[in-house]
Design a protein around this motif. Structure first.
Motif, PDB file in Angstrom:
ATOM      1  N   ALA A 198       0.831  -1.210   0.000  1.00 49.75           N
ATOM      2  CA  ALA A 198       0.000   0.000   0.000  1.00 49.75           C
ATOM      3  C   ALA A 198       0.864   1.259   0.000  1.00 49.75           C
ATOM      4  N   CYS A 199       1.949   1.252   0.774  1.00 54.13           N
ATOM      5  CA  CYS A 199       2.843   2.423   0.804  1.00 54.13           C
ATOM      6  C   CYS A 199       3.509   2.646  -0.553  1.00 54.13           C
ATOM      7  N   VAL A 200       3.965   1.568  -1.171  1.00 57.17           N
ATOM      8  CA  VAL A 200       4.624   1.698  -2.478  1.00 57.17           C
ATOM      9  C   VAL A 200       3.643   2.203  -3.532  1.00 57.17           C
ATOM     10  N   ILE A 201       2.419   1.658  -3.530  1.00 50.92           N
ATOM     11  CA  ILE A 201       1.419   2.104  -4.500  1.00 50.92           C
ATOM     12  C   ILE A 201       1.073   3.571  -4.287  1.00 50.92           C
ATOM     13  N   SER A 202       0.930   3.979  -3.030  1.00 51.64           N
ATOM     14  CA  SER A 202       0.628   5.387  -2.749  1.00 51.64           C
ATOM     15  C   SER A 202       1.760   6.298  -3.215  1.00 51.64           C
ATOM     16  N   LEU A 203       2.997   5.889  -2.979  1.00 47.51           N
ATOM     17  CA  LEU A 203       4.130   6.694  -3.442  1.00 47.51           C
ATOM     18  C   LEU A 203       4.175   6.782  -4.963  1.00 47.51           C
ATOM     19  N   LEU A 204       3.897   5.678  -5.648  1.00 48.48           N
ATOM     20  CA  LEU A 204       3.901   5.708  -7.112  1.00 48.48           C
ATOM     21  C   LEU A 204       2.785   6.593  -7.652  1.00 48.48           C
ATOM     22  N   ILE A 205       1.609   6.526  -7.042  1.00 46.82           N
ATOM     23  CA  ILE A 205       0.511   7.391  -7.490  1.00 46.82           C
ATOM     24  C   ILE A 205       0.862   8.854  -7.263  1.00 46.82           C
ATOM     25  N   TYR A 206       1.419   9.151  -6.082  1.00 49.96           N
ATOM     26  CA  TYR A 206       1.802  10.540  -5.797  1.00 49.96           C
ATOM     27  C   TYR A 206       2.890  11.015  -6.751  1.00 49.96           C
ATOM     28  N   PHE A 207       3.849  10.145  -7.043  1.00 49.76           N
ATOM     29  CA  PHE A 207       4.917  10.498  -7.971  1.00 49.76           C
ATOM     30  C   PHE A 207       4.349  10.751  -9.369  1.00 49.76           C
ATOM     31  N   GLY A 208       3.385   9.920  -9.786  1.00 46.06           N
ATOM     32  CA  GLY A 208       2.781  10.126 -11.098  1.00 46.06           C
ATOM     33  C   GLY A 208       2.007  11.434 -11.179  1.00 46.06           C
ATOM     34  N   ILE A 209       1.285  11.772 -10.104  1.00 50.41           N
ATOM     35  CA  ILE A 209       0.521  13.030 -10.101  1.00 50.41           C
ATOM     36  C   ILE A 209       1.463  14.231 -10.163  1.00 50.41           C
ATOM     37  N   MET A 210       2.520  14.210  -9.363  1.00 48.76           N
ATOM     38  CA  MET A 210       3.453  15.336  -9.362  1.00 48.76           C
ATOM     39  C   MET A 210       4.213  15.424 -10.683  1.00 48.76           C
ATOM     40  N   LEU A 211       4.543  14.288 -11.280  1.00 51.10           N
ATOM     41  CA  LEU A 211       5.232  14.319 -12.568  1.00 51.10           C
ATOM     42  C   LEU A 211       4.327  14.888 -13.660  1.00 51.10           C
ATOM     43  N   ARG A 212       3.055  14.564 -13.601  1.00 54.39           N
ATOM     44  CA  ARG A 212       2.115  15.106 -14.585  1.00 54.39           C
ATOM     45  C   ARG A 212       1.995  16.612 -14.441  1.00 54.39           C
ATOM     46  N   LYS A 213       1.887  17.115 -13.203  1.00 51.22           N
ATOM     47  CA  LYS A 213       1.817  18.562 -12.988  1.00 51.22           C
ATOM     48  C   LYS A 213       3.108  19.250 -13.424  1.00 51.22           C
ATOM     49  N   TYR A 214       4.217  18.590 -13.164  1.00 53.28           N
ATOM     50  CA  TYR A 214       5.504  19.181 -13.550  1.00 53.28           C
ATOM     51  C   TYR A 214       5.632  19.280 -15.068  1.00 53.28           C
ATOM     52  N   MET A 215       5.238  18.249 -15.761  1.00 54.88           N
ATOM     53  CA  MET A 215       5.319  18.278 -17.218  1.00 54.88           C
ATOM     54  C   MET A 215       4.362  19.306 -17.809  1.00 54.88           C
ATOM     55  N   ARG A 216       3.281  19.607 -17.112  1.00 52.39           N
ATOM     56  CA  ARG A 216       2.302  20.551 -17.631  1.00 52.39           C
ATOM     57  C   ARG A 216       2.730  21.991 -17.401  1.00 52.39           C
ATOM     58  N   HIS A 217       3.364  22.319 -16.286  1.00 54.65           N
ATOM     59  CA  HIS A 217       3.623  23.698 -15.903  1.00 54.65           C
ATOM     60  C   HIS A 217       5.076  24.122 -16.079  1.00 54.65           C
ATOM     61  N   GLU A 218       6.001  23.192 -16.217  1.00 54.44           N
ATOM     62  CA  GLU A 218       7.401  23.565 -16.324  1.00 54.44           C
ATOM     63  C   GLU A 218       7.862  23.409 -17.773  1.00 54.44           C
ATOM     64  N   PRO A 219       8.305  24.493 -18.400  1.00 54.36           N
ATOM     65  CA  PRO A 219       8.801  24.357 -19.783  1.00 54.36           C
ATOM     66  C   PRO A 219      10.167  23.687 -19.830  1.00 54.36           C
ATOM     67  N   LYS A 220      11.013  23.982 -18.839  1.00 52.76           N
ATOM     68  CA  LYS A 220      12.356  23.404 -18.799  1.00 52.76           C
ATOM     69  C   LYS A 220      12.350  22.191 -17.884  1.00 52.76           C
ATOM     70  N   LYS A 221      12.909  21.083 -18.363  1.00 55.45           N
ATOM     71  CA  LYS A 221      12.897  19.817 -17.633  1.00 55.45           C
ATOM     72  C   LYS A 221      14.285  19.550 -17.081  1.00 55.45           C
ATOM     73  N   SER A 222      14.345  19.387 -15.759  1.00 54.38           N
ATOM     74  CA  SER A 222      15.587  18.994 -15.097  1.00 54.38           C
ATOM     75  C   SER A 222      15.232  18.364 -13.750  1.00 54.38           C
ATOM     76  N   LEU A 223      16.143  17.568 -13.249  1.00 51.19           N
ATOM     77  CA  LEU A 223      15.888  16.882 -11.976  1.00 51.19           C
ATOM     78  C   LEU A 223      15.812  17.870 -10.821  1.00 51.19           C
ATOM     79  N   ARG A 224      16.662  18.882 -10.835  1.00 46.70           N
ATOM     80  CA  ARG A 224      16.644  19.870  -9.749  1.00 46.70           C
ATOM     81  C   ARG A 224      15.339  20.649  -9.744  1.00 46.70           C
ATOM     82  N   ARG A 225      14.867  21.026 -10.920  1.00 47.08           N
ATOM     83  CA  ARG A 225      13.594  21.738 -10.989  1.00 47.08           C
ATOM     84  C   ARG A 225      12.438  20.847 -10.515  1.00 47.08           C
TER      85      ARG A 225
END
Length: 278
Positions: A198-225
């Motif tokens: 359950a913890c791993v699934i929750s972390l993966l879902i949260y990571f997917g949601i944040m990655l989707r928001k990042y790809m939508r709002h950030e024009p420049k892609k980098s790990l630090r950003r």
């Protein structure tokens, strides 16, 4: 604070509840077994009871219990073999057996090495042991005593005792009984597996949601950003609107004029007046 966090917390609460219930049930069973154990804790309890007592045929234990312990002879039951020992103890006093058996320590240990489910109640009630008899002033007395003392000091007597009076079957049965009654980490591996998944699934879902928001709002892609984006927990678009609205509201567009604050003159002791102008 998030929905995923609440879901993980609920699963952990169920895990803790099950562990606590299992511990309570195990402790209750241990206390129940101790209460259901025999009431004979030593030779004093055996003397005060009316239950039959067994002894080995031909042993001095019969005369010892009658003369020294004042146990009635009618309570004594003669037993001739280890099988009769085990059968009489298994039946118990209510079914024609005996409550306990009084015998010499070496015979008792030899009997317990075969029948592992039977135990000794209390401690030895006499300090008399076995010995070797020699004529008075025999030269063998000192030699034999010295040899026995040497065997006792180097541990050879204990090794002989363990070799002949302790068998591997009894040790295995005792270890299996102890292991079966104990609660270990392996007993709850299913609960920890469910919670970990359950913890791993929750972390993966949260990571997917944040990655989707990042790809939508950030024009420049980098790990630090991406790390700073996850740490802020707020899309940069909203922050941009807020930062642009703050100067607009705080900066005045109307022409600024100076304000003159006029107050009536206040006389002072030296005769001068003070004009406050702003």
């Amino acid at each position: 604070m998030s929905t995923l966090g609440r879901g993980v917390l609920i699963i952990w609460l169920f895990v803790v509840l099950i562990i606590q219930s299992s511990y309570t049930a195990s402790l209750t069973s241990i206390l129940t077994v101790q209460q259901l154990d025999t009431s004979i804790k030593g030779i004093d309890d055996l003397k005060n009871s009316d239950a039959p007592v067994g002894f080995q045929v031909g042993s001095f234990a019969q005369d010892y219990m009658v003369n020294e312990l004042n146990i009635s002879r009618s309570r004594l039951r003669a037993l001739g073999s280890p099988k009769e020992y085990a059968k009489a103890l298994e039946l118990g006093p209510k079914k024609g057996g005996v409550m306990a058996i009084v015998d010499e320590r070496p015979y008792v240990e030899l009997f317990l090495s075969t029948y592992c489910k039977i135990a000794v109640a209390g401690s030895d009630f006499t300090s008399r042991g076995w010995g070797f008899a020699f004529p008075r002033d025999s030269p063998l007395q000192v030699d034999l005593s010295t040899a026995i003392l040497s065997l006792s000091e180097n541990g050879e007597l204990q090794r002989i005792h363990d070799k002949w009076l302790k068998t591997g079957e009894c040790a295995a049965d005792e270890s299996e009984m102890i292991n079966s009654n104990q609660l270990r980490l392996e007993s709850f591996w299913g609960l920890f597996l469910i919670c970990g998944v359950a913890c791993v699934i929750s972390l993966l879902i949260y990571f997917g949601i944040m990655l989707r928001k990042y790809m939508r709002h950030e024009p420049k892609k980098s790990l630090r950003r991406f790390i700073s984006f996850v740490d802020d927990k707020e899309p940069p678009k909203n922050r941009k609107k807020r930062s642009m609205s703050l100067p607009a509201s705080s900066t005045a567009t109307a022409p600024m004029t100076a304000l003159d604050v006029e107050r009536p003159a206040r006389p002072v002791r030296n005769g001068s007046v003070i004009d406050i102008e702003g």
